[in-house]
Write a protein that holds these residues in place. Structure first.
Motif, PDB file in Angstrom:
ATOM      1  N   PHE A  92       0.811  -1.095   0.101  1.00  0.00           N
ATOM      2  CA  PHE A  92      -0.093   0.025  -0.057  1.00  0.00           C
ATOM      3  C   PHE A  92       0.830   1.245   0.060  1.00  0.00           C
ATOM      4  CE2 PHE A  92      -3.199  -2.883   2.599  1.00  0.00           C
ATOM      5  CZ  PHE A  92      -3.747  -3.270   1.420  1.00  0.00           C
ATOM      6  N   GLY A  93       1.781   1.093   0.773  1.00  0.00           N
ATOM      7  CA  GLY A  93       2.873   2.371   0.778  1.00  0.00           C
ATOM      8  C   GLY A  93       3.657   2.709  -0.639  1.00  0.00           C
ATOM      9  N   LYS A  94       4.120   1.556  -1.220  1.00  0.00           N
ATOM     10  CA  LYS A  94       4.740   1.545  -2.477  1.00  0.00           C
ATOM     11  C   LYS A  94       3.678   2.260  -3.642  1.00  0.00           C
ATOM     12  CE  LYS A  94       7.991  -1.038  -4.902  1.00  0.00           C
ATOM     13  NZ  LYS A  94       8.471  -2.471  -5.075  1.00  0.00           N
ATOM     14  N   LYS A  95       2.450   1.887  -3.408  1.00  0.00           N
ATOM     15  CA  LYS A  95       1.550   2.367  -4.366  1.00  0.00           C
ATOM     16  C   LYS A  95       1.353   4.043  -4.415  1.00  0.00           C
ATOM     17  CE  LYS A  95      -2.310   0.977  -7.075  1.00  0.00           C
ATOM     18  NZ  LYS A  95      -2.168  -0.005  -8.063  1.00  0.00           N
ATOM     19  N   VAL A  96       1.689   4.495  -3.285  1.00  0.00           N
ATOM     20  CA  VAL A  96       1.587   5.940  -3.279  1.00  0.00           C
ATOM     21  C   VAL A  96       3.112   6.601  -3.518  1.00  0.00           C
ATOM     22  CG1 VAL A  96      -0.667   6.302  -2.237  1.00  0.00           C
ATOM     23  CG2 VAL A  96       1.397   6.190  -0.815  1.00  0.00           C
ATOM     24  N   GLY A  97       3.960   5.770  -3.734  1.00  0.00           N
ATOM     25  CA  GLY A  97       5.596   6.240  -4.064  1.00  0.00           C
ATOM     26  C   GLY A  97       6.282   6.010  -2.832  1.00  0.00           C
ATOM     27  N   HIS A  98       6.170   5.576  -1.830  1.00  0.00           N
ATOM     28  CA  HIS A  98       6.799   5.312  -0.824  1.00  0.00           C
ATOM     29  C   HIS A  98       8.134   4.458  -0.940  1.00  0.00           C
ATOM     30  CE1 HIS A  98       5.562   7.860   2.567  1.00  0.00           C
ATOM     31  NE2 HIS A  98       4.222   7.635   2.159  1.00  0.00           N
ATOM     32  N   THR A  99       9.267   4.790  -0.325  1.00  0.00           N
ATOM     33  CA  THR A  99      10.295   3.920  -0.601  1.00  0.00           C
ATOM     34  C   THR A  99      10.269   2.646   0.640  1.00  0.00           C
ATOM     35  OG1 THR A  99      11.691   5.843  -1.242  1.00  0.00           O
ATOM     36  CG2 THR A  99      12.881   3.824  -0.707  1.00  0.00           C
ATOM     37  N   GLY A 138      14.276  -2.745   8.546  1.00  0.00           N
ATOM     38  CA  GLY A 138      13.733  -2.000   7.408  1.00  0.00           C
ATOM     39  C   GLY A 138      12.408  -1.517   7.180  1.00  0.00           C
ATOM     40  N   GLY A 139      11.834  -1.341   6.114  1.00  0.00           N
ATOM     41  CA  GLY A 139      10.405  -1.053   5.920  1.00  0.00           C
ATOM     42  C   GLY A 139       9.925   0.401   5.126  1.00  0.00           C
ATOM     43  N   ILE A 140       8.765   1.163   5.634  1.00  0.00           N
ATOM     44  CA  ILE A 140       8.646   2.322   5.105  1.00  0.00           C
ATOM     45  C   ILE A 140       9.704   3.373   5.486  1.00  0.00           C
ATOM     46  CG2 ILE A 140       6.953   4.238   4.853  1.00  0.00           C
ATOM     47  CD1 ILE A 140       5.550   1.786   3.650  1.00  0.00           C
ATOM     48  N   SER A 141      10.213   4.097   4.689  1.00  0.00           N
ATOM     49  CA  SER A 141      11.403   4.965   4.717  1.00  0.00           C
ATOM     50  C   SER A 141      10.866   6.148   5.914  1.00  0.00           C
ATOM     51  CB  SER A 141      12.009   5.592   3.597  1.00  0.00           C
ATOM     52  OG  SER A 141      13.088   6.571   4.007  1.00  0.00           O
ATOM     53  N   THR A 142      11.405   6.364   7.054  1.00  0.00           N
ATOM     54  CA  THR A 142      11.356   7.230   7.885  1.00  0.00           C
ATOM     55  C   THR A 142      11.318   8.611   7.344  1.00  0.00           C
ATOM     56  OG1 THR A 142      13.347   6.975   9.068  1.00  0.00           O
ATOM     57  CG2 THR A 142      11.560   5.789  10.152  1.00  0.00           C
ATOM     58  N   LYS A 143      12.062   8.866   6.284  1.00  0.00           N
ATOM     59  CA  LYS A 143      12.307  10.089   5.604  1.00  0.00           C
ATOM     60  C   LYS A 143      11.016  10.571   4.934  1.00  0.00           C
ATOM     61  CE  LYS A 143      17.372   9.318   4.901  1.00  0.00           C
ATOM     62  NZ  LYS A 143      18.426   8.763   3.758  1.00  0.00           N
ATOM     63  N   GLU A 144      10.093   9.713   4.903  1.00  0.00           N
ATOM     64  CA  GLU A 144       9.039  10.114   4.015  1.00  0.00           C
ATOM     65  C   GLU A 144       7.648  10.074   4.923  1.00  0.00           C
ATOM     66  OE1 GLU A 144      10.986   7.759   0.178  1.00  0.00           O
ATOM     67  OE2 GLU A 144       9.023   6.997   1.166  1.00  0.00           O
ATOM     68  N   VAL A 145       8.044   9.913   6.333  1.00  0.00           N
ATOM     69  CA  VAL A 145       6.905  10.353   7.130  1.00  0.00           C
ATOM     70  C   VAL A 145       7.092  11.315   8.247  1.00  0.00           C
ATOM     71  CG1 VAL A 145       5.772   8.920   8.981  1.00  0.00           C
ATOM     72  CG2 VAL A 145       6.399   7.562   7.053  1.00  0.00           C
ATOM     73  N   PRO A 188       7.590  12.946  11.333  1.00  0.00           N
ATOM     74  CA  PRO A 188       7.715  12.289  12.785  1.00  0.00           C
ATOM     75  C   PRO A 188       6.845  12.528  13.938  1.00  0.00           C
ATOM     76  CG  PRO A 188       9.374  13.746  12.242  1.00  0.00           C
ATOM     77  CD  PRO A 188       8.590  13.581  10.896  1.00  0.00           C
ATOM     78  N   LYS A 189       6.233  13.992  13.744  1.00  0.00           N
ATOM     79  CA  LYS A 189       5.405  14.436  14.675  1.00  0.00           C
ATOM     80  C   LYS A 189       3.872  13.803  14.673  1.00  0.00           C
ATOM     81  CE  LYS A 189       7.927  18.810  14.919  1.00  0.00           C
ATOM     82  NZ  LYS A 189       7.839  20.307  14.838  1.00  0.00           N
ATOM     83  N   THR A 190       3.490  13.274  13.698  1.00  0.00           N
ATOM     84  CA  THR A 190       2.269  12.997  13.287  1.00  0.00           C
ATOM     85  C   THR A 190       2.043  11.410  12.745  1.00  0.00           C
ATOM     86  OG1 THR A 190       2.239  13.685  10.801  1.00  0.00           O
ATOM     87  CG2 THR A 190       1.499  15.506  12.498  1.00  0.00           C
ATOM     88  N   MET A 191       2.962  10.992  12.235  1.00  0.00           N
ATOM     89  CA  MET A 191       3.043   9.656  11.507  1.00  0.00           C
ATOM     90  C   MET A 191       2.553   9.805  10.229  1.00  0.00           C
ATOM     91  SD  MET A 191       4.976   8.099  13.400  1.00  0.00           S
ATOM     92  CE  MET A 191       5.897   8.695  14.675  1.00  0.00           C
ATOM     93  N   GLU A 192       2.038  10.771   9.695  1.00  0.00           N
ATOM     94  CA  GLU A 192       1.463  10.912   8.425  1.00  0.00           C
ATOM     95  C   GLU A 192       2.358  10.927   7.201  1.00  0.00           C
ATOM     96  OE1 GLU A 192      -1.941  13.557   6.274  1.00  0.00           O
ATOM     97  OE2 GLU A 192      -0.813  14.635   7.908  1.00  0.00           O
ATOM     98  N   SER A 193       2.218  10.392   6.238  1.00  0.00           N
ATOM     99  CA  SER A 193       2.787  10.256   5.156  1.00  0.00           C
ATOM    100  C   SER A 193       3.208  11.611   4.618  1.00  0.00           C
ATOM    101  CB  SER A 193       2.045   9.326   4.043  1.00  0.00           C
ATOM    102  OG  SER A 193       2.697   9.653   2.529  1.00  0.00           O
ATOM    103  N   LYS A 194       4.375  11.854   4.130  1.00  0.00           N
ATOM    104  CA  LYS A 194       4.675  13.363   3.396  1.00  0.00           C
ATOM    105  C   LYS A 194       4.287  13.225   2.074  1.00  0.00           C
ATOM    106  CE  LYS A 194       8.639  14.467   6.374  1.00  0.00           C
ATOM    107  NZ  LYS A 194      10.271  14.451   6.337  1.00  0.00           N
ATOM    108  N   LEU A 195       3.836  12.032   1.411  1.00  0.00           N
ATOM    109  CA  LEU A 195       3.613  11.853   0.167  1.00  0.00           C
ATOM    110  C   LEU A 195       2.117  11.644  -0.026  1.00  0.00           C
ATOM    111  CD1 LEU A 195       6.437   9.086  -1.023  1.00  0.00           C
ATOM    112  CD2 LEU A 195       6.834  11.660  -0.904  1.00  0.00           C
ATOM    113  N   GLN A 196       1.325  11.285   0.735  1.00  0.00           N
ATOM    114  CA  GLN A 196       0.015  11.190   0.475  1.00  0.00           C
ATOM    115  C   GLN A 196      -0.661  11.726   1.868  1.00  0.00           C
ATOM    116  OE1 GLN A 196      -2.314  10.059  -1.984  1.00  0.00           O
ATOM    117  NE2 GLN A 196      -3.666  10.865  -0.306  1.00  0.00           N
TER     118      GLN A 196
END
Length: 418
Positions: A180-187, A363-370, A372-380
């Motif tokens: 699901f993360g990869k679908k919206v562009g997450h590393t 490993g997993g969903i790259s924390t650079k794309e999340v 850290p204050k809200t756990m919301e995706s920076k991409l979606q």
């Protein structure tokens, strides 16, 4: 107007996220592919559920060596003491054991699961089990809900992904969240086993010479190709038919993986020190003291109180020392060699058991794309992550579940309120 939040995954982080989002005023639906909630939660802490650790925040983050710094902001909102209050305020008594580990006094993980289930009922959370999410739906970049395998569509303004990593796949942790993360562009950073037994091709392992032998309070180290120490853990360990296991080995496992990758080698060197609180000189003095006290005893009997007999005989064999010869017949070189064996025994590790045999997924969903204050995706916008799905990992001892509860609470509250 209240947010419509769907939480996907009914494990530690998902249960906390669902309860928190509902408590924060959202209409919440919790989806789990299993017939019952919390299958993996029931296995934690050896079935007793080590809910958190009573150490200071800095220490807890230090015990989350895989990207633990990402959790600083989350800990400022909900920390280990808040976790304890969360359960005690719901009538669950906790107790502290060694190394700060906190357990319910019932010694049953089910006690924790039942507390969550009661909270879900109290907060009117809709729970759907045997609910496999086929896809997350979007319209012009905005989340609109999910479609289940059954074809049923559920509306949502916010979605919290709490699907776990890839360990304990029988509990439903099969990596759905990565898809699901990869679908919206997450590393998705490389997935690898952590807190896993270490494997070795060395002859003494393959011959099972030391299989089943436990050593207490030893120092196990991982070395890089330059011979420098990457990490050392002083704990118990056990030799197995495939390598080494036990707390010291589990904690070294992620560094075996990382060092192999960094050095681009097929194996890494490990060293074992069975007297970590003594210097080489002190060990040597100890050996000479035994010789002085009973010079006519054979080596096997004269040094038997130093360590388990199998390890003693193995060490003597390494340097061609006859266990039947007398202590007084030993040469200075024999003593020096045996000191080296006790303080710096080298063996090689070629990896660890596979990810489905590990306690934790690295490993997993790259924390650079999340955020850290809200756990919301920076991409979606509207998509939140929590728990083992994210690229952070800790040692056993209540650290991973602390991360799961903390990120679950933060993701749930922000999904409901932001």
């Amino acid at each position: 107007m209240s947010k419509n939040v769907i939480v996907i995954g009914g494990g530690s982080s998902g249960l906390m996220a669902a309860c928190t989002a509902a408590e924060s005023g959202a209409h919440v639906t919790l989806l789990d592919k299993n017939p019952r909630l919390g299958r993996k939660l029931l296995l934690t802490g050896g079935g007793r559920c080590n809910v958190t650790n009573n150490r200071e925040q800095a220490e807890i983050i230090a015990h989350i060596p895989g990207n633990g710094r990402f959790l600083h902001s989350a800990f400022h909102q909900f920390n280990q003491y808040d976790i304890m209050r969360y359960f005690t305020s719901r009538g669950i008594a906790l107790k502290e054991e060694d190394h700060g580990r906190m357990f319910p006094t019932t010694d049953k993980a089910r006690t924790i699961l039942e507390a969550f289930i009661e909270e879900l009922k109290r907060q009117n959370v809709t729970v759907k089990t045997k609910a496999v999410v086929k896809k997350i739906n979007y319209q012009e970049g905005i989340i609109t809900g999910v479609t289940l395998d059954s074809g049923e569509e559920l509306p949502a303004d916010r979605i919290v992904l709490a699907t776990g990593g890839k360990t304990y796949s029988k509990t439903g942790s099969t990596g759905d969240g990565y898809r699901f993360g990869k679908k919206v562009g997450h590393t998705i950073t490389e997935l690898y086993p952590t807190e896993a037994p270490i494997t070795s091709d060395d002859a003494f392992i393959q011959d099972r010479t030391l299989k089943g032998l436990s050593l207490r309070d030893v120092a196990l180290s991982v070395k890089n190709k330059k011979g420098k120490t990457v990490v050392t853990h002083q704990m118990d360990m056990i030799f197995t038919h495939f390598g080494v296991s036990g707390p010291a080995a589990l904690r070294c496992s992620m560094f075996v993986h990382q060092t192999k990758k960094r050095d681009n080698t097929d194996f890494v060197s490990m060293t074992l020190d069975i007297f970590p609180d003594l210097s080489s000189g002190q060990v040597e003095q100890k050996l000479y003291q035994f010789i002085k006290e009973a010079p006519d005893k054979n080596v096997k009997n004269g040094w038997k109180d130093l360590m388990p007999e199998r390890y003693l005989l193995f060490g003597l064999q390494q340097y061609g020392i006859n266990p039947e010869q007398t202590l007084k017949s030993l040469q200075p070189k024999d003593i020096q060699n045996f000191v080296k064996f006790t303080k710096d025994f080298h063996f090689s590790a070629n990896g660890t058991l596979p990810i489905d045999k590990a306690f934790v997924t690295g490993g997993g969903i790259s924390t650079k794309e999340v955020n850290p204050k809200t756990m919301e995706s920076k991409l979606q916008p509207g998509l939140y992550f929590c728990g083992e799905l994210l690229d952070y990992n800790g040692y056993t001892g209540g650290y991973n579940i602390t991360g799961a509860f903390v990120t679950g609470h933060v993701a749930g509250s922000h999904a409901a309120l932001d």
